[in-house]
Design a protein around this motif. Sequence first.
Motif, short mmCIF file in Angstrom:
data_model
loop_
_atom_site.label_atom_id
_atom_site.label_comp_id
_atom_site.label_asym_id
_atom_site.label_seq_id
_atom_site.Cartn_x
_atom_site.Cartn_y
_atom_site.Cartn_z
N UNK A 1 15.84 -17.34 -7.35
CA UNK A 1 15.09 -16.83 -8.51
C UNK A 1 13.71 -16.35 -8.10
N UNK A 2 13.04 -17.09 -7.22
CA UNK A 2 11.70 -16.71 -6.77
C UNK A 2 11.74 -15.40 -5.98
N UNK A 3 12.73 -15.27 -5.08
CA UNK A 3 12.87 -14.03 -4.29
C UNK A 3 13.17 -12.85 -5.21
N UNK A 4 14.05 -13.07 -6.17
CA UNK A 4 14.42 -12.00 -7.11
C UNK A 4 13.22 -11.55 -7.93
N UNK B 1 9.01 -7.62 -9.15
CA UNK B 1 7.58 -7.41 -9.43
C UNK B 1 6.98 -6.40 -8.46
N UNK B 2 7.28 -6.54 -7.18
CA UNK B 2 6.75 -5.60 -6.19
C UNK B 2 7.28 -4.19 -6.43
N UNK B 3 8.56 -4.08 -6.77
CA UNK B 3 9.14 -2.77 -7.02
C UNK B 3 8.49 -2.13 -8.24
N UNK B 4 8.30 -2.89 -9.31
CA UNK B 4 7.67 -2.37 -10.53
C UNK B 4 6.24 -1.90 -10.23
N UNK C 1 20.71 2.77 9.17
CA UNK C 1 20.99 1.50 9.86
C UNK C 1 21.01 0.36 8.86
N UNK C 2 20.08 0.38 7.89
CA UNK C 2 20.05 -0.68 6.87
C UNK C 2 21.35 -0.69 6.07
N UNK D 1 17.31 -6.46 -1.96
CA UNK D 1 15.97 -6.55 -2.53
C UNK D 1 14.94 -5.87 -1.62
N UNK D 2 15.10 -6.05 -0.31
CA UNK D 2 14.19 -5.40 0.64
C UNK D 2 14.35 -3.88 0.58
N UNK D 3 15.59 -3.43 0.48
CA UNK D 3 15.88 -2.00 0.35
C UNK D 3 15.23 -1.45 -0.91
N UNK D 4 15.32 -2.20 -1.99
CA UNK D 4 14.72 -1.79 -3.27
C UNK D 4 13.23 -1.53 -3.11
#
Length: 431
Positions: A8-11, A16-19, A155-156, A221-224
């Motif tokens: 939940x914390x990672x999500x 938040x970072x993406x927004x 590659x990702x 999530x990293x890709x996002x």
Amino acid sequence: MLAQLLFVLISAAAIWLFARNVKKIRRNILLGKDIDRSDAPAERWKTMAMVALGQSKMMKRPVAGFFHILIYVGFVIINIEVLEIVIDGIFGSHRILSFAGGLYNFLIGSFEVLALGVLSACIIFLIRRNIIHLKRFSGTEMKGWPVSDANYILIAEILLMTAFLTMNAADYKLQALGVSHYVKAGSFPISAALASILPDNITALEVIERVCWWFHIVGIFAFLNYIPYSKHFHILLAFPNTWYSNLNNKGKLTNMASVTNEVKAMLDPSFTPPADATPGRFGAKDVTDLTWVNLMNAYSCTECGRCTSNCPANMTGKLLSPRKIMMDTRDRLEEVGNNIDKHGKDYQDGKTLLGDYITAEELWACTTCNACTESCPVNIDPLSIIVELRRYLVMEESNAPASINNMFGNIENNQAPWKYSPTDRINWINQ
């Protein structure tokens, strides 16, 4: 519970970072001048459905188009499986949507086939870029980060699809061994073949399945949060970009309201300019002189090179590259946005798009044929930026090639582009 809390914390952090990054890009785009693109909504929805959703312009190059559509469809449909991973991560369940029975089996089987297709397409695209070295992926602007960016994303995607299939292979084997918590559900046409290379040890299989599960979802999530820094932001912007694309005939250029008002006042002394008509800069010198649609175009650029490969000026060795025009506009806009973040909105760094990024030689090489706009798979319009920058050169700096200045002089003196007197204009009839 610890794993669920961590998930939940990672999500939450990823969202938040993406927004925050999307908000910054939106702010940068809205630095442009206002333009009304709300006309003909039915046609705009149709254009978006055909070009962005239907990928209609991609198939003009069938090989690249086929593999791109494969990645596109895989990306969209496999994200349905991500929904289940998210639910499982929050509630600590495993394959919570398996209650769907036969439909679930069909979906998981389809996801696997698509994952293999995406993986294969990405490998082919890597080969095209780095071994075959297709010409349209080269150019003065395709150095350093643009090259690395394309490779990183391919590659990702390969790693994410590999993790997905490996996770399913371990899950399939754990189901076959009757391990509790691994409910028998899903169809695994691809990963079942991979299961034979995995160990038979239950503990090892559980570790492999969990590691791949976490790698897959955290990787997504990293890709996002990577795509706002990448040309791959077109994944999201392609839809509004095509909706707001220019629906006029390709050869129709816009008139400047300030010039139109001046002409009307000259022809009609009783004409009164609109109350909101304020004198401004003729054309564009920097990104803030362009419209917000131009700036959205810059962020939507995929750097695929179709525009440059179809540009007749570029084909003949001229300096012009429509792709570079879009990339330079985006780079300058990013620079302006970073200056605002660091120094405030009124900060001036002494740089401009015209001169520091794009040269007059590039602009005057353009024939305004619209080949770049026609060939763009997401309806980007480099010509509109070129025209605005040329307008500034001509109307603000009186900086134009001699041939164009001669034409201006002829129009002023002879009311036509040619050097002949108006009284001699029909002499050709007698020849």
